[in-house]
Design a protein around this motif. Structure first.
Motif, mmCIF file in Angstrom:
data_model
loop_
_atom_site.group_PDB
_atom_site.id
_atom_site.type_symbol
_atom_site.label_atom_id
_atom_site.label_comp_id
_atom_site.label_asym_id
_atom_site.label_seq_id
_atom_site.Cartn_x
_atom_site.Cartn_y
_atom_site.Cartn_z
ATOM 1 N N SER A 1 82.895 134.672 34.504
ATOM 2 C CA SER A 1 82.682 135.095 35.881
ATOM 3 C C SER A 1 81.672 136.237 35.996
ATOM 4 O O SER A 1 81.032 136.386 37.032
ATOM 5 N N ARG B 1 87.573 136.149 41.370
ATOM 6 C CA ARG B 1 86.559 135.284 40.769
ATOM 7 C C ARG B 1 87.185 134.243 39.850
ATOM 8 O O ARG B 1 86.478 133.406 39.294
ATOM 9 N N ARG C 1 88.958 131.000 38.428
ATOM 10 C CA ARG C 1 88.810 129.599 38.842
ATOM 11 C C ARG C 1 90.197 129.030 39.128
ATOM 12 O O ARG C 1 90.898 128.595 38.217
ATOM 13 N N ALA D 1 78.071 128.837 34.500
ATOM 14 C CA ALA D 1 78.633 130.120 34.061
ATOM 15 C C ALA D 1 78.581 130.233 32.537
ATOM 16 O O ALA D 1 78.271 131.304 31.987
#
Length: 248
Positions: free
Chosen positions: A173, A17, A19, A40
């Motif tokens: 996340s 998850r 980035r 998020a």
């Protein structure tokens, strides 16, 4: 050009998850990556500032008895600014002397209301199936509560073991991760090193069934060895297989 050559990070994004390899548009991130980050961040803020619907939670737990106990933090603003008050119970809410129990569950809002509302009840029920004949106190619903809040609350019921199910600090996340803290003979002044923790319980993390196996294994070992914390090492692989699973 192959798909891998066009986006060499694509295969890694399928496994995490995090980035990574977000790309760029000129000297900035692509608009889609910026919007994803803002969404998020908004979800994490909502989790921290949200309020658990304890009335609905009590209905989901029925016929299990529940009792609501507030911390000394009167509202969310004070709770976030004064962690020490979130660790202390409101004395007026505590029950008087009564029955004693093996185990007390404390469902505390902590830092993620969504984690508690999504995961606390199914995890509690998964644990109950595995606890057999242990006596369990009425479920304590802790408002504006942190982990150590469970020490005073469980001690009021004379519980040998406290299990605090609490919303973890949200990340970008996962905004709804639940943690479980187990403490033998809870009482005011217990150190964090005297607890065992099972964390990352959520839809993409530890399942309710696996988490419940680990929690109940720790509880049984805590009662056998008369301790929790750094001196209680998890060796659940073989023990979990031997755990008796009982229907509720």
């Amino acid at each position: 050009m192959t798909p891998f050559e066009r986006d060499p990070f694509a295969r890694f994004r399928n496994a995490t998850r995090a980035r990574i390899g977000l790309g760029r548009a000129g000297d900035a991130l692509p608009t889609s990556a910026i919007l994803d980050f803002q969404l998020a961040h908004a979800r994490a803020r909502d989790a921290v500032h949200g309020q658990v619907d304890f009335v609905a939670l009590a209905k989901q737990l029925a016929p299990m008895a529940t009792v609501r106990i507030r911390s000394r933090a009167k509202d969310r603003t004070i709770y976030l600014a004064r962690p020490d008050l979130g660790r202390q119970t409101n004395a007026a809410d505590l029950p008087g002397p009564g029955d004693r129990y093996d185990i007390a569950f404390i469902i505390a809002d902590g830092l993620s209301a969504s984690a508690v509302e999504h995961h606390a009840v199914p995890l509690f029920k998964a644990c109950i199936k595995r606890l057999g004949d242990f006596s369990v106190a009425p479920v304590i619903l802790g408002e504006q509560a942190r982990v150590a809040f469970g020490d005073e609350a469980a001690a009021a019921f004379g519980a040998e073991v406290a299990i605090v199910l609490i919303g973890e600090r949200p990340g970008l996340s996962v905004p709804d991760s639940l943690g479980a803290y187990i403490t033998f003979r809870p009482q005011s002044g217990r150190r964090d090193s005297e607890r065992n923790c099972i964390s990352n319980i959520h839809a993409d993390g530890l399942s309710y069934e696996v988490a419940a196996d680990k929690i109940v294994w720790i509880v049984r070992e805590a009662l056998r060895l008369q301790l929790t914390g750094v001196d209680l090492k998890e060796n659940a692989e073989g023990a979990i297989e031997a755990l008796p699973h009982q229907e509720a």
